[in-house]
Design a protein around this motif. Structure first.
Motif, PDB file in Angstrom:
ATOM      1  N   PRO A 168      51.557  30.758  75.104  1.00  0.00           N
ATOM      2  CA  PRO A 168      49.808  30.490  76.106  1.00  0.00           C
ATOM      3  C   PRO A 168      49.750  28.922  76.505  1.00  0.00           C
ATOM      4  O   PRO A 168      50.645  28.496  76.065  1.00  0.00           O
ATOM      5  N   GLN A 169      49.055  27.953  77.465  1.00  0.00           N
ATOM      6  CA  GLN A 169      49.231  26.837  77.821  1.00  0.00           C
ATOM      7  C   GLN A 169      47.604  26.115  76.792  1.00  0.00           C
ATOM      8  O   GLN A 169      47.536  25.497  76.705  1.00  0.00           O
ATOM      9  N   THR A 170      46.992  27.493  76.104  1.00  0.00           N
ATOM     10  CA  THR A 170      45.922  26.327  76.213  1.00  0.00           C
ATOM     11  C   THR A 170      45.894  27.690  74.353  1.00  0.00           C
ATOM     12  O   THR A 170      46.634  28.538  73.926  1.00  0.00           O
ATOM     13  N   ALA A 174      41.057  33.545  73.751  1.00  0.00           N
ATOM     14  CA  ALA A 174      41.389  34.446  74.604  1.00  0.00           C
ATOM     15  C   ALA A 174      43.401  34.384  74.540  1.00  0.00           C
ATOM     16  O   ALA A 174      44.532  35.181  74.795  1.00  0.00           O
ATOM     17  N   ALA A 175      43.767  32.274  74.442  1.00  0.00           N
ATOM     18  CA  ALA A 175      45.067  32.364  74.546  1.00  0.00           C
ATOM     19  C   ALA A 175      45.723  33.079  73.818  1.00  0.00           C
ATOM     20  O   ALA A 175      46.937  33.877  73.279  1.00  0.00           O
ATOM     21  N   CYS A 346      53.252  22.247  75.105  1.00  0.00           N
ATOM     22  CA  CYS A 346      52.696  22.929  76.454  1.00  0.00           C
ATOM     23  C   CYS A 346      51.480  23.487  76.262  1.00  0.00           C
ATOM     24  O   CYS A 346      50.811  23.411  77.292  1.00  0.00           O
ATOM     25  N   PHE A 347      50.719  22.437  75.366  1.00  0.00           N
ATOM     26  CA  PHE A 347      49.592  23.030  75.684  1.00  0.00           C
ATOM     27  C   PHE A 347      48.384  21.949  76.264  1.00  0.00           C
ATOM     28  O   PHE A 347      48.650  20.572  76.146  1.00  0.00           O
ATOM     29  N   THR A 348      47.634  22.336  76.593  1.00  0.00           N
ATOM     30  CA  THR A 348      46.431  21.545  76.868  1.00  0.00           C
ATOM     31  C   THR A 348      44.619  21.886  76.017  1.00  0.00           C
ATOM     32  O   THR A 348      44.760  22.714  76.641  1.00  0.00           O
ATOM     33  N   PRO A 349      43.755  20.847  76.261  1.00  0.00           N
ATOM     34  CA  PRO A 349      44.474  19.640  76.427  1.00  0.00           C
ATOM     35  C   PRO A 349      45.733  19.849  74.696  1.00  0.00           C
ATOM     36  O   PRO A 349      45.419  21.471  73.919  1.00  0.00           O
ATOM     37  N   ASN A 350      45.616  18.696  74.021  1.00  0.00           N
ATOM     38  CA  ASN A 350      47.155  18.682  73.007  1.00  0.00           C
ATOM     39  C   ASN A 350      46.862  17.509  71.678  1.00  0.00           C
ATOM     40  O   ASN A 350      47.541  16.997  71.565  1.00  0.00           O
TER      41      ASN A 350
END
Lengths: 425, 425
Positions: A168-170, A174-175, A346-350
């Motif tokens: 996932p990206q967050t 749910a991610a 790859c994550f936002t935010p990081n």
């Protein structure tokens, strides 16, 4: 193992022997120049030299032996693919070739030219038939960590069937739930591939083996805080690189032995360079074998590298899986939690990464940071600006380097790195 | 509305009047050259001209009026942000400025130079204070559709607070579940912003309004299958562009009127160009207002554009939300299903798009396809190779164009497009 036995093995793997010979020749010269030329090297480095010299030889032979015993080989390109699951299924988990300019022209038939060198490399290695790890793999696992890889796996899948995990990206609940589903899906896939049912005992053992490896790497990281630096950045990078290829239990033993030697050195106040040498932390994109270009330039510029904040560095060893769970579900949750701690761009935010880079720089007594981005790697290019700001606010100077695997910019990089190192002296 | 009233409004929005004047002047000239110079234009195009001429004027006045009535303005950059939810909460859903080279140097302080023109544009418009839509927005919504936008929103958030929706990268059940969670989280956020509780009746109405708009755009798409082409590609693109800014019910009425006019034309076998004109489908990245560069070049090269397979085109209008549900949950599921049908290159795999491009080319009787990628847009650059292959297997020729918003490559593009068009004649 004789050279002819190696060649026979490579031939059986349907590799291009001529192209592979050429690669090994270049690699050998490169390794001699960058590694064997070092002074005050550790005794433990002999093991590193041996592993590297046999990484396409004896190590592949071991994979072939494992396969002959009915075990499976799983290859991947990313620290998000959980090694614990492969280990639990008695499979061999290995990294695949991605660190050299090889088969680039072939790769550009499948992916755009504006693709990072690492991606072009893994496709090129496969198309040129010069990666024995890829050829030995029973399963190749990709992931969705960046647009470049995500889309490249679609093309790669046509020449080497690739199983893709959705990262996932967050880091929302749910991610995390999506990631848990992906871990479970992968576990089922590995069970099917290996014919092994992953019991709690097996997974517990897999977690332990992977954690032990991480603990050895953490020990190495901590020892590098010493001044004078007890190990070169090149050798420490090599340890991290080898961690993706070597048999994990043997590797852990050997790295702990190397750490014992480092402790003696530190006690004797011995180092690879004088205590006045500017100390640098590398931060950013991973440097896959044999991508030693920047470390060689940096350590040839009168500085010493004391840490690697990257996937082939602390990003892969910093977090352990909680070992207290006894049920499969508890262990899966522990795995999910551990992997969701990875501070990949790859994550936002990081924002965790900004904290981690600054605290690592301080812990390792670094005088400055070199941020390394592969050209066309958008996630790390974006974070370069943020890391710079975070370090500035702590008074830590940073140099940003964006490059690829070619040697064309070596002189230019040298000039920039030397100028940066001079400001730190 | 007088010019001075406009200026007063822009000043109240804290815009940079001087920079904005310069933008409008360039835009005006540009529009005159590209649009008003066209022959055989539709009567309905007068509405398009009017809307475009007042897009920063009367339309912003409408937003201000809505806000004075207590309604909220929600701005977004992507077709994944569900307009239905804003409509259900009586909010105004608008697109934000992203189609011109403006404030690029400012933007490069926040994002890497190797970032696509669309992203640099939305950041530049904000930093240069020349987008009245951004300034009027009570809420700005971003999404994770590509690395570039995902990471750019982090920087953008520092100058314009941005709510980010996580769009998954696959279409598995788990990915859909993540998206449903994101839709529900967004719905709650919109309810909080607006103070409106979204009832089933309200959401049903929102879905209907958005679907009606899509149905009008679908009607327009279908009519363009006629030969001779009854509308220029430039005007049809403008319709799609305006669909992101205009009041949706008025827009739908006007576009249906325009379609009535098209039907009369088609019956009379009238067109904007002779029936022998090569017909082209544009496919790929979105062209935001006022990015008319490529359509102008194409239609100046003796071809006519008969479709836009992009987010500012069929990707945004092809799929309707199922209207049969009556409960909130059924409608949310219908929304989730509809949005997960979008064949954005952010998904892996994304084979639907290959089918959709080829079938659209056939439906519209296109002689060829021009694939358009924004420089540094990795997802669409990767798919260029796949689309080319898919079209080739159907005997449909394709030209791949990679460009940005600058005018530097216009002559070079003209040469390439003209050569391509010649092969089709």
């Amino acid at each position: 193992m004789s050279d002819s036995a190696h060649r026979e093995m490579w031939e059986k793997l349907d590799m291009d022997l001529e192209a592979h010979d050429a690669l090994l020749a270049v690699l050998g010269t490169f390794y001699g120049d960058i590694y064997l030329s070092q002074e005050n090297r550790l005794k433990g480095a002999e093991y590193l030299d041996f592993v590297l010299s046999e990484v396409h030889g004896l190590r592949i032979k071991e994979l072939e032996q494992a396969k002959a015993e009915g075990r499976k080989v799983i290859g991947s390109f990313c620290v998000f693919v959980p090694e614990e699951i492969a280990l639990a299924a008695d499979a061999v988990h290995v990294g695949l070739c991605a660190g050299a300019e090889a088969g680039t022209e072939l790769a550009e038939q499948l992916v755009p030219r504006n693709t990072c060198a690492l991606i072009k490399s893994f496709i090129g290695f496969k198309m040129a038939k010069i990666c024995p790890f890829t050829e030995s793999s029973d399963m190749i696992v990709g992931e969705t960590t960046c647009d470049g890889k995500k889309k490249a796996y679609e093309a790669f899948n046509e020449i080497a069937p690739t199983y893709v995990m959705e990262v996932p990206q967050t880091k929302t609940a749910a991610a995390k739930a999506l990631w848990k589903t992906e871990v479970l899906r992968y576990l089922a896939e590995v069970e099917q591939l290996t014919g092994v049912t992953i019991t709690p005992e097996r997974l517990k053992r897999g977690i332990q083996v992977a954690n032990d490896k991480r603990r050895a790497l953490q020990r190495l990281t901590a020892l590098r805080a010493a001044n004078p630096a007890p190990i070169s950045g090149r050798d420490a990078l090599l340890v991290n690189q080898i961690s993706f290829y070597d048999e994990p239990i043997r590797f852990t033993t050997k790295i702990n032995e190397l750490c014992d030697e480092l402790e003696s050195r530190i006690q004797a106040k011995e180092g690879v360079t004088p205590g006045t040498t500017p100390r640098l932390l590398l931060s950013g994109c991973p440097m896959a074998v044999p991508n030693w270009k920047l470390p060689y330039i940096v350590e040839g510029s009168g500085a010493v590298i004391v840490g690697e904040e990257s996937c082939i560095g602390t990003r892969n060893s910093r977090d352990l899986v909680d070992e207290s769970g006894d049920t499969l579900d508890a262990m899966i949750d522990a795995l999910v939690d551990r992997y969701m701690k990875i501070d990949c761009a790859c994550f936002t935010p990081n924002t965790e990464r900004l904290d981690n880079v600054t605290s690592l720089a301080k812990e390792l007594n670094a005088d400055g940071v070199i941020h390394y981005s592969l050209l066309f790697c958008q996630p790390y290019a974006h974070e370069t600006l943020k890391v710079d700001k975070a370090l500035q606010s702590e008074g830590i100077p940073m140099l940003s380097i964006e490059t690829d695997y070619s040697m064309e910019d070596v002189e230019q990089l040298k000039t920039r790195v030397e100028a940066f190192v001079e400001t730190l002296a």
